[in-house]
Design an enzyme around this catalytic site. Structure first.
Site, PDB file in Angstrom:
ATOM      1  N   GLU A  10       4.089   6.542   2.354  1.00  0.00           N
ATOM      2  CA  GLU A  10       5.690   6.968   1.887  1.00  0.00           C
ATOM      3  C   GLU A  10       6.731   7.593   1.836  1.00  0.00           C
ATOM      4  O   GLU A  10       8.025   6.943   1.137  1.00  0.00           O
ATOM      5  CB  GLU A  10       4.783   6.664   0.502  1.00  0.00           C
ATOM      6  CG  GLU A  10       5.428   6.506  -0.925  1.00  0.00           C
ATOM      7  CD  GLU A  10       6.865   7.458  -1.203  1.00  0.00           C
ATOM      8  OE1 GLU A  10       7.099   7.142  -1.959  1.00  0.00           O
ATOM      9  OE2 GLU A  10       5.742   8.488  -0.947  1.00  0.00           O
ATOM     10  N   HIS A 316       1.453   4.564  -1.769  1.00  0.00           N
ATOM     11  CA  HIS A 316       0.831   6.169  -1.806  1.00  0.00           C
ATOM     12  C   HIS A 316       0.104   6.380  -1.656  1.00  0.00           C
ATOM     13  O   HIS A 316      -0.867   7.728  -1.054  1.00  0.00           O
ATOM     14  CB  HIS A 316       1.267   5.916  -3.787  1.00  0.00           C
ATOM     15  CG  HIS A 316       2.403   6.395  -3.779  1.00  0.00           C
ATOM     16  ND1 HIS A 316       3.190   5.685  -4.291  1.00  0.00           N
ATOM     17  CD2 HIS A 316       3.344   7.744  -3.688  1.00  0.00           C
ATOM     18  CE1 HIS A 316       4.883   6.073  -4.134  1.00  0.00           C
ATOM     19  NE2 HIS A 316       5.069   7.537  -4.166  1.00  0.00           N
TER      20      HIS A 316
END
Length: 348
Positions: A10, A316
């Site tokens: 991410e 994430h």
């Protein structure tokens, strides 16, 4: 020294925050490079720099590269984490101030302080309810209750609301020290018990929160869900608005938000929050997308295995799992099909 690529996965601030937490807890020195390399404004922003300085303060770490916009950081802990009284102000990290999220600083230091000897009282100033970060309301109503189920005792009290771009909010955090998390199993959420809402404005007319509340109640009524919203005009230094929804199920809790912006109607703010809630409700998962990656760190630090099912396997989540495994504390397995996360602390 553990070398960490800040652009991995991410590639945002989460790599930094998790690394700081684990460096403080383990005492292992770290070097992070390519910090937020893929972002429009790469390097340390105000909330990241404040997280660095907060983590350094609680373990007397030596720093190199701790400057606004820096893409490299060395963090060398000088002692075990020390409980105590601390104050961190995000606005001090950048000339001209900042509304950077205080919740990101909070999540960096909370678990290190929970594991430390002695209780802590932390004052955090900056943005309390800003985009791309958990709101203080989410921390209070979703994240901390889940940590409490794992044996971590912490409370937050909101003193003043802080919105983008002015900030100026304040949060008091209390953490009870000496609490190692326990593992948990959360595969079924059970029946929906309650949905509650908070429609809030500061420095805006009192009819705006009521308009957000009315729209949210009507939308959820159409979906045959009952919602009770509290409409409030609160204390803050600048105009701001938001609607915050918390869905409580038998075994879990999830949170959703819509934040006001210029040229965004009160009704649209309510629609954003309600759409998020309805999308989650249809999944039958116990853990919402945001909590999914936030639970990884306490699970990795726990005394035994954790297993939970998530609404979505996000980048994430997989990024945070990879960072945690670099410290050798836990094995993290993510089943993309069943959307089940298993965290096995090593040596537990």
């Amino acid at each position: 020294m553990i070398e960490i690529d800040g652009s991995y996965g991410e590639g945002g601030g989460q790599v930094l925050r998790t690394s700081l937490s684990l460096a403080a807890i383990t005492g292992k020195p770290i070097r992070i490079y390519n910090i937020r390399a893929g972002r429009k404004k790469p390097g340390l922003a105000a909330q990241h720099l404040t997280s660095v300085r907060a983590a350094a303060a609680i373990c007397h770490a030596k720093l190199r590269g701790d400057a606004f916009g820096s893409m490299m950081l060395e963090f060398i802990p000088g002692s075990s984490v020390q409980g105590g009284n601390y104050t961190f102000d995000v606005s001090e990290a950048r000339e001209g101030g900042s509304a950077g999220a205080v919740t990101l600083v909070l999540q960096t230091i909370l678990l290190p302080l929970a594991l430390a000897d002695g209780d802590s009282q932390v004052t955090l100033r900056g943005g309390t309810h800003v985009a791309f970060s958990p709101s203080t309301t989410y921390i209070e109503q979703v994240y901390l209750p889940m940590l409490q189920q794992m044996g971590v005792e912490a409370q937050v009290k909101l003193g003043a609301w802080g919105w983008y771009p002015q900030g100026g909010g304040e949060v008091q955090l209390r953490v009870s020290g000496g609490n190692k998390p326990t593992g948990f199993k959360l595969l079924e959420r059970g029946d929906l018990q309650q949905i509650r809402g908070l429609a809030v404005v500061t420095e805006l007319p009192a009819n705006i929160p009521q308009r957000m509340a009315n729209r949210a109640e009507n939308l959820l009524q159409e979906a045959k869900l009952k919602l009770a919203v509290q409409a409030l005009r609160e204390k803050g230094i600048a105009p701001g608005a938001g609607l915050f929804l918390t869905a409580k199920y038998k075994n879990s809790v999830a949170g959703f938000a819509g934040l006001g912006e210029k040229r965004l109607s009160s009704e649209k703010v309510a629609e954003i929050a309600c759409e998020e809630l309805l999308k989650f409700h249809q999944t039958s998962a116990p853990v919402d997308e945001h909590l999914a990656d936030q639970l990884l760190l306490p699970a990795a630090l726990a005394s035994d295995k954790s297993e939970y099912r998530v609404a979505e396997v996000s980048l994430h989540l997989t990024t945070n799992a990879a960072v945690i495994q670099q410290f050798g504390l836990a094995r993290v397995m993510v089943d993309d099909v069943e959307k089940i996360v298993v965290v096995e602390p090593l040596g537990s």
